[in-house]
Design an enzyme around this catalytic site. Sequence first.
Site, mmCIF file in Angstrom:
data_model
loop_
_atom_site.group_PDB
_atom_site.id
_atom_site.type_symbol
_atom_site.label_atom_id
_atom_site.label_comp_id
_atom_site.label_asym_id
_atom_site.label_seq_id
_atom_site.Cartn_x
_atom_site.Cartn_y
_atom_site.Cartn_z
ATOM 1 N N GLU A 212 0.822 -1.208 0.000
ATOM 2 C CA GLU A 212 0.000 0.000 0.000
ATOM 3 C C GLU A 212 0.857 1.259 0.000
ATOM 4 O O GLU A 212 1.224 1.763 1.066
ATOM 5 C CB GLU A 212 -0.908 0.018 1.241
ATOM 6 C CG GLU A 212 -1.986 -1.027 1.223
ATOM 7 C CD GLU A 212 -2.928 -0.949 2.433
ATOM 8 O OE1 GLU A 212 -2.641 -0.202 3.386
ATOM 9 O OE2 GLU A 212 -3.951 -1.639 2.404
ATOM 10 N N GLU B 233 -6.685 -7.080 -0.540
ATOM 11 C CA GLU B 233 -6.888 -6.936 0.907
ATOM 12 C C GLU B 233 -8.151 -6.138 1.172
ATOM 13 O O GLU B 233 -8.335 -5.051 0.654
ATOM 14 C CB GLU B 233 -5.684 -6.205 1.528
ATOM 15 C CG GLU B 233 -5.751 -6.124 3.047
ATOM 16 C CD GLU B 233 -4.574 -5.341 3.647
ATOM 17 O OE1 GLU B 233 -3.409 -5.641 3.320
ATOM 18 O OE2 GLU B 233 -4.842 -4.420 4.443
HETATM 19 C C1 IDC Z 1 -2.373 -4.217 10.610
HETATM 20 C C2 IDC Z 1 -2.722 -5.362 11.536
HETATM 21 C C3 IDC Z 1 -2.288 -5.022 12.939
HETATM 22 C C4 IDC Z 1 -0.826 -4.650 12.926
HETATM 23 C C5 IDC Z 1 -0.554 -3.547 11.905
HETATM 24 C C6 IDC Z 1 0.920 -3.211 11.811
HETATM 25 O O1 IDC Z 1 -4.107 -5.628 11.464
HETATM 26 O O2 IDC Z 1 -2.495 -6.120 13.794
HETATM 27 O O3 IDC Z 1 -0.444 -4.207 14.211
HETATM 28 O O4 IDC Z 1 -1.019 -3.938 10.661
HETATM 29 O O5 IDC Z 1 1.122 -2.039 11.099
HETATM 30 C C7 IDC Z 1 -3.649 -2.281 6.057
HETATM 31 C C8 IDC Z 1 -2.345 -2.955 5.977
HETATM 32 C C9 IDC Z 1 -2.232 -4.021 7.039
HETATM 33 C C10 IDC Z 1 -2.888 -3.597 8.358
HETATM 34 C C11 IDC Z 1 -4.381 -3.440 8.099
HETATM 35 C C12 IDC Z 1 -5.204 -3.089 9.327
HETATM 36 O O6 IDC Z 1 -2.076 -3.471 4.704
HETATM 37 O O7 IDC Z 1 -0.879 -4.281 7.233
HETATM 38 O O8 IDC Z 1 -2.703 -4.609 9.299
HETATM 39 N N1 IDC Z 1 -4.555 -2.451 7.049
HETATM 40 O O9 IDC Z 1 -4.786 -1.876 9.867
HETATM 41 N N2 IDC Z 1 -4.126 -1.384 5.222
HETATM 42 C C13 IDC Z 1 -5.320 -0.947 5.656
HETATM 43 C C14 IDC Z 1 -5.614 -1.619 6.825
#
Ligand code: IDC
Length: 421
Positions: free
Chosen positions: A179, A317
């Site tokens: 992203e 995602e």
């Molecule tokens: C989030 C995980 C969380 C972790 C975090 C780390 O859910 O447990 O602590 O990352 O940075 C994304 C990202 C994805 C995120 C997710 C939710 O690709 O890595 O995971 N998210 O926040 N983009 C939008 C949402």
Amino acid sequence: MKKLFIGMMVVAAALTSCGTKTEQSKTNGETAALSENTLSPVAKFGALQVKGLQLSDKDGNPVQLAGMSTAGLQWFGNCYTRESIEALAKDWNINVLRIANYIAEGEGAYNENPEGMRNFISQIVDWCEEFGIYAVIDWHILTPGNPLAPEYAGAEDFFRYFATKYAGKPHVLYEICNEPNNCQEKGDKEKPWVCTKEQNVTWDMISEYANKIIPVIHEAYDRANAPKPIIIVGTPQWCQLVDAPLKDGCFQGNGKDLNTPLPARDARLKYDNIMYTFHFYAAEHNEGFRQDGKMFYYNMYAYIDEVLGKLPVFCTEFGISRADGDGFLDLGRTDSWLHLFSGKNKGNQKVSWINWSYNDKHEISSALKEGACARQEWDSVSISGNYAKRAITAVNTGKEDSEVFRPETLLNLERYLNLNW
Ligand code: IDC
């Protein structure tokens, strides 16, 4: 002899198939007739390709994949075992698993342990092959948000390694940057990745990166004389501004861009089998997004509906939750989004999708209940996981389920598409 060989191949295919069990007639030597449904997804669809706007199978028929994403491999190592992947393939009916390789995030992420991570990823990719499902190798950039940032200097090596290893294996797809996101100042030579709060990562930055990485992958496939794999590319603003390749100027996803219609251009990547990513989090991404503490309103459903008429999109995602992965779930809006992806859009695209995420963290977007991985309870689903599992099963087996793809959420989608936000 030839007949025997073909017979052995069929049996081998049956053994690697997942889903319904195949009865083998071993005693009389008769070859069991294999219907389409007994083949594993990879045996059935083969090497994927993009035809027009549509992800398609080896023969050019439309394919819609549906599956789960891992969470960070460095945090949830015990959730990804041969048994859990088998359960995902056979009980959850996933036909694709996305392997999220965080690079600069948290202890033990790729940059701290490249060799260990490569081995772990290879192991998961090989289990996917064993169970006949597709694997997306995801270079999970997040913070910093620029794929060109020095933290991500290992990308070329990473993709050269996997492309060389898996060239010719039809089940492997590549997602070259998770992203891309905000706050990059390209002009500052010393710290080109530092946040200025003015600028977002633009499509030009992403395509500069993509034009470095895609040839590295293709070179390995050419060497192996293998057809070009599906390569999925992230888009600006955490993969929400998917049509940036079709807009002129510095499309940054800030209020300026959204309020001023930008002239069209064609800055798509000029290679075969490229797809662009859209990500959404249903409890948050409906009427716009927040940036620098400000809300920018636009109708995200209508926007994506348009984009699906213009670019081949893969939703690698999505969460049923808020964008931080937590908070609350919005099952109804998720259902509406998945209706849109099922072909009810301007491009009649069947959009492949992957849910975030298969892990057991105490977080509302986690598909498993807390502690499930240590207990090896691969089916101990959360509310989010229950919905994801049912929706995946409905798409991949055609089995109807009154809890997913509900008629009322289709009606809502039609309403959302026509709303003026
Ligand atoms: C989030 C995980 C969380 C972790 C975090 C780390 O859910 O447990 O602590 O990352 O940075 C994304 C990202 C994805 C995120 C997710 C939710 O690709 O890595 O995971 N998210 O926040 N983009 C939008 C949402």
